[in-house]
Design a protein around this motif. Structure first.
Motif: not given
Length: 176
Positions: A27-36, A40-49, A16-20
């Motif tokens: 740069a793509v915000k984590g909230e956008r990925i979470a929505e797509e 949750s935005a928290g899950t995205i932040r954790n996985q991004m680490q 999804e990051l690559v697509n966006s």
């Protein structure tokens, strides 16, 4: 995959990051990925680490910040990173889809005419596609192949639509 084993969740997030990123070229915000991908935005932040530790994404600070995929991310997802790839049109329920491009078509069962299937690999968001929808992909650049089918399923982890093929034509000119 280039030696990096990703979990299904990491692969979905990275795809999804690559697509966006391809759509916006910024740069793509984590909230956008979470929505797509309906996480949750928290899950995205954790996985991004984790993805940062694997050097698959880089963080961009500031108000216009977010995340960007690295060249290693494209390699891990087995996506060719091209300046400009060939455009293969996609129509969804008769309407042209502006922000999607077909990157690969696999014919999975052409040996049985009544059960002919295709896997359509997309560049772009898959959130609007549902089973039962009609898809027209093509014509492809070299063979002029056009596939018309009904979505039977979708694999959001790999950005793939699975179609039951209703019709295939070749060669088809671009304006058909």
């Amino acid at each position: 995959m280039s030696g990096i084993e990703l979990t299904a969740s990491q692969q979905t997030i990275l795809q999804e990051l690559v697509n966006s990123y391809r759509e916006s070229d910024s740069a793509v915000k984590g909230e956008r990925i979470a929505e797509e991908i309906d996480r949750s935005a928290g899950t995205i932040r954790n996985q991004m680490q984790s993805l940062k530790a694997l050097q698959l994404v880089e963080g961009v600070p500031g108000p216009k910040g977010g995340y960007k995929p690295t060249a290693k991310a494209y390699d891990a997802l087995q996506i060719q990173q091209m300046d400009r790839s060939a455009e293969v049109n996609l129509h969804h329920n008769g309407e042209h889809v502006e922000d999607a491009n077909v990157t690969e078509i696999n014919l999975t069962s052409v040996h049985h005419p009544e059960k002919c299937r295709a896997e359509i690999y997309l560049q772009g968001s898959m959130s609007e596609f549902e089973p039962g929808d009609t898809i027209t992909a093509g014509p492809t650049p070299s063979a002029g192949l056009q596939i018309i089918g009904t979505i039977d399923g979708k694999d959001e982890t790999n950005n793939v639509l699975v179609l039951v093929i209703d019709d295939m034509r070749a060669p088809v000119e671009e304006d058909e």
